[in-house]
Write a protein that holds these residues in place. Structure first.
Motif, mmCIF file in Angstrom:
data_model
loop_
_atom_site.group_PDB
_atom_site.id
_atom_site.type_symbol
_atom_site.label_atom_id
_atom_site.label_comp_id
_atom_site.label_asym_id
_atom_site.label_seq_id
_atom_site.Cartn_x
_atom_site.Cartn_y
_atom_site.Cartn_z
ATOM 1 N N LEU A 9 82.455 64.352 13.627
ATOM 2 C CA LEU A 9 82.955 63.659 12.167
ATOM 3 C C LEU A 9 82.294 62.882 11.450
ATOM 4 O O LEU A 9 81.681 61.740 12.041
ATOM 5 N N ILE A 10 81.674 63.307 10.305
ATOM 6 C CA ILE A 10 80.792 62.740 9.490
ATOM 7 C C ILE A 10 81.746 62.009 8.223
ATOM 8 O O ILE A 10 82.222 62.361 7.691
ATOM 9 N N THR A 11 81.364 60.557 8.241
ATOM 10 C CA THR A 11 82.367 59.825 7.123
ATOM 11 C C THR A 11 81.439 59.583 5.963
ATOM 12 O O THR A 11 82.040 59.849 4.906
ATOM 13 N N HIS A 12 79.947 59.584 6.037
ATOM 14 C CA HIS A 12 79.463 59.711 4.662
ATOM 15 C C HIS A 12 77.803 59.696 4.972
ATOM 16 O O HIS A 12 77.531 59.647 6.009
ATOM 17 N N ASN A 13 77.242 59.942 3.727
ATOM 18 C CA ASN A 13 75.922 60.473 3.761
ATOM 19 C C ASN A 13 74.833 59.331 3.810
ATOM 20 O O ASN A 13 73.877 59.375 2.775
ATOM 21 N N HIS A 14 74.874 58.498 4.773
ATOM 22 C CA HIS A 14 73.902 57.274 4.602
ATOM 23 C C HIS A 14 72.945 57.390 6.103
ATOM 24 O O HIS A 14 73.423 58.070 7.127
ATOM 25 N N GLN A 15 71.708 56.910 6.232
ATOM 26 C CA GLN A 15 70.913 56.997 7.017
ATOM 27 C C GLN A 15 71.522 56.708 8.517
ATOM 28 O O GLN A 15 71.127 57.314 9.530
ATOM 29 N N ASP A 16 72.097 55.621 8.394
ATOM 30 C CA ASP A 16 72.933 55.196 9.709
ATOM 31 C C ASP A 16 74.091 55.725 10.048
ATOM 32 O O ASP A 16 74.769 55.436 11.154
ATOM 33 N N HIS A 17 74.638 56.916 9.346
ATOM 34 C CA HIS A 17 75.654 57.858 9.936
ATOM 35 C C HIS A 17 75.463 59.197 9.924
ATOM 36 O O HIS A 17 76.099 59.793 10.704
ATOM 37 N N VAL A 18 74.238 59.527 9.281
ATOM 38 C CA VAL A 18 74.034 60.991 9.517
ATOM 39 C C VAL A 18 72.461 60.681 10.145
ATOM 40 O O VAL A 18 71.499 60.792 9.448
ATOM 41 N N LEU A 19 72.316 60.561 11.341
ATOM 42 C CA LEU A 19 71.050 60.217 11.943
ATOM 43 C C LEU A 19 70.639 61.614 12.783
ATOM 44 O O LEU A 19 71.103 62.021 13.966
ATOM 45 N N PHE A 20 69.576 62.040 12.206
ATOM 46 C CA PHE A 20 68.957 63.285 12.908
ATOM 47 C C PHE A 20 68.611 63.162 14.159
ATOM 48 O O PHE A 20 68.517 63.984 14.907
ATOM 49 N N GLU A 21 68.113 62.109 14.730
ATOM 50 C CA GLU A 21 67.382 61.670 15.942
ATOM 51 C C GLU A 21 68.727 62.080 16.889
ATOM 52 O O GLU A 21 68.644 62.575 17.999
ATOM 53 N N THR A 22 69.823 61.653 16.639
ATOM 54 C CA THR A 22 70.958 61.921 17.785
ATOM 55 C C THR A 22 71.643 63.389 17.550
ATOM 56 O O THR A 22 71.923 64.042 18.261
ATOM 57 N N LEU A 23 71.890 63.716 16.062
ATOM 58 C CA LEU A 23 72.420 65.110 15.992
ATOM 59 C C LEU A 23 71.545 66.136 16.544
ATOM 60 O O LEU A 23 72.136 67.006 17.008
ATOM 61 N N LEU A 24 70.147 66.132 16.299
ATOM 62 C CA LEU A 24 69.490 67.227 16.876
ATOM 63 C C LEU A 24 69.426 67.362 18.203
ATOM 64 O O LEU A 24 69.569 68.541 18.770
ATOM 65 N N GLN A 25 69.371 66.303 18.840
ATOM 66 C CA GLN A 25 69.616 66.372 20.629
ATOM 67 C C GLN A 25 71.007 66.839 20.774
ATOM 68 O O GLN A 25 70.963 67.452 22.077
ATOM 69 N N LEU A 26 71.903 66.458 20.116
ATOM 70 C CA LEU A 26 73.347 67.178 20.277
ATOM 71 C C LEU A 26 73.719 68.383 19.986
ATOM 72 O O LEU A 26 74.767 68.913 20.266
#
Length: 549
Positions: free
Chosen positions: A303-320
């Motif tokens: 669940l993504i709440t909003h489109n800021h760097q510390d909430h849509v973090l590619f570093e974590t999302l791509l790994q998962l």
């Protein structure tokens, strides 16, 4: 490494940094229009400034009050490499930079010629490279603007994944990485750069190996590891079998706090992960934390709440990505420059099953309903729609509200929302009530530089105590949890936050916690790891009696 006979695991502290022309990537560097503006008016400006005055940058990054500012952190050195990178970007991204120039030209056209009369004749004056990609319009106050047909831009020459790459390294300390958003990643003996787009399946194959052994030699071949890189690359892998994840099997609900705004909610049927920002494991640290090792093999809904760097973090999302079954995102303003579409963005970097919700829309499952609620403020008074608070109703009984960084500037809104969804059991709330100014995030998108007093008044701010208590009083939660707001030491690389006891977000959140406790509400400001389990005793008792019978 004897890769012919053994299957290897990826070490838990191998980090992935997603890069765009060697700059730390975030969502505004994926959508073509925002990427163009950020390359021109952020990346190149910072590099040109460093080339001209490297000592100023070196001095600035040493001052705590300057953390997060537009300063390159190479101690005044490597100027020639920065200049070379800037020259390469100007050469290779010429069309993207032309797109940025065209956007600026279009803004000037509308400002000078759109005076409330029909815009039909202005279409012929739209810069050629924008023709067919924009619609001109007035708002109801006769103020002119334009919107992109963003899906077409993704199909055009302006969307190019060749600037994308990944950087792999071992994280061995919370302090290892300095603030990443203002310093491009130059070559480093401890980092392996792989020139692959974010959508490449090798990323999934590689990070599956944190839990399932894989073929080291195949990974090495696909990533084109050079002979001189093999020793470093070998150090990323191990024969040690990781601990097996224990799926939650209780009869209630377990929530685990991972830091910042990241929370895992589990029942024995479903798992939900909010705003994934997760620490690494495998090195000594002073603050207990959950890591990717504490996440399930399959995450049913992110669940993504909003489109800021510390909430849509590619570093974590791509790994998962290989674990994520669905991503739930807020819908956007459909073409506004400042509000790129999250669904399109995720789709173009390799994610599937993206669910886009408007305000008060729901995903209805057998034993869970996920509802998108309105999110106020925190976006500098810009028309940004891609933001949502998330209401989760589990087992038709337990209700959790993730209010994220919503700034409750109009309490009547949540009064009306409460009339529909009712009370909640648990409230999670961010209270970064100072926030960065408008220009910190949106500066490259502005047609002209904001006046300083206006810039400082319009901030990326969440609720203060009074605004937060209004949410508490409206939804009557039994438990209130305030996010750590980036205080965890492993988040300094992305948040640059260093609060003291006198910092306003700490003072305001302390006040809210005291007020909640005085009302008999359990409340705390989270930090590090936290597990909260809610047991449905009645259901458990009924099931136990049925088994006994």
């Amino acid at each position: 490494m004897n890769d012919c006979q053994n299957k290897y695991y990826l070490k838990p502290n191998v980090a992935l940094e997603a890069l765009f022309d060697r700059w730390y990537a975030w969502s505004h560097l994926i959508s073509p229009a925002t990427a163009a503006m950020n390359v021109k008016d952020r990346h190149l400006k910072i590099m040109d400034s460093y080339i001209k005055n490297p000592k100023i940058h070196a001095a600035a990054v040493k001052k705590p009050e300057m953390l997060g500012g537009p300063f390159i952190d190479y101690d005044g050195k490597r100027v020639d490499e920065i200049k070379n990178l800037a020259d390469q970007i100007r050469d290779k991204r010429a069309r993207l930079l032309a797109l940025a120039d065209a956007v600026n030209e279009l803004n000037e056209l509308l400002l000078g010629h759109a005076k409330g009369y029909s815009l039909k004749t202005l279409y012929e004056k739209v810069p050629d490279i924008l023709k067919g990609y924009v619609e001109l319009y007035y708002d109801l106050n006769d103020q002119p603007n334009f919107r992109f047909f963003e899906a077409l831009l993704y199909k055009s020459e302006f969307y190019d994944d060749s600037p994308q790459s990944i950087a792999l390294q071992l994280v061995e300390s919370d302090k290892q990485r300095s603030f990443v958003l203002s310093t491009p990643r130059l070559d480093d003996e401890h980092i392996i750069h792989a020139e692959i787009p974010f959508s490449h399946p090798i990323i999934d194959q590689l990070f599956k190996m944190k839990r399932t052994p894989g073929d080291y030699s195949e990974i090495k071949k696909i990533l084109k590891i050079k002979p001189e890189q093999e020793t470093l690359f070998d150090s990323f892998f191990t024969l040690k079998v990781p601990e097996k994840y224990e799926q939650y099997s209780g009869h209630g609900i377990r929530t685990r706090y991972f830091g910042h705004a990241c929370v895992l909610v589990e029942t024995n049927e479903i798992s939900l992960l909010v705003d994934p920002v997760v620490s690494y494991d495998g090195y000594e640290n002073d603050v207990p934390r959950f890591t990717t090792e504490h996440l399930p093999d399959q995450i049913d809904y992110v669940l993504i709440t909003h489109n800021h760097q510390d909430h849509v973090l590619f570093e974590t999302l791509l790994q998962l990505r290989h674990r994520i079954k669905h991503i739930v995102v807020p819908s956007s303003g459909k073409g506004n420059l400042q509000d790129p579409n999250l669904k399109l963005m995720f789709k173009n970097i390799g994610f599937d099953n993206i669910i886009e919700l408007d305000d008060m829309e729901s995903v209805e499952l057998d034993r869970c309903v996920i509802t998108s609620l309105p999110f106020l403020g925190e976006h500098c008074d810009l028309d940004v729609r891609s933001k949502q608070c998330v209401h989760v109703n589990l087992h038709n009984k337990y209700k959790v509200l993730f209010a994220a960084d919503s700034q409750n500037i109009e309490p009547k809104l949540y009064e009306k929302v409460h009339a529909i969804v009712g009370n909640v059991d648990v409230l999670f709330l961010g209270m970064e009530c100072d926030g960065a100014p408008l220009s910190w995030l949106y500066g490259p998108l502005l047609p002209k530089k904001a006046d300083r007093d206006k810039d400082q008044s319009r901030r990326l701010a969440g609720s203060d105590c009074n605004e937060g208590m209004s949410i508490v009083n409206q939804f009557n939660p039994k438990d209130v949890f305030v996010y750590a707001m980036g205080l965890e030491p492993w988040l300094e690389f992305i948040s640059s936050i260093r609060y003291t006891d006198e910092s306003r977000p700490i003072v305001e959140s302390n006040r809210l916690i005291e007020k909640c406790r005085a009302m008999g509400i359990s409340a705390e400001r989270l930090f590090g790891e936290k597990t909260i389990e809610y047991i449905d005793y009645l259901e458990y008792q009924e099931q136990s009696e049925a088994v006994s019978a």
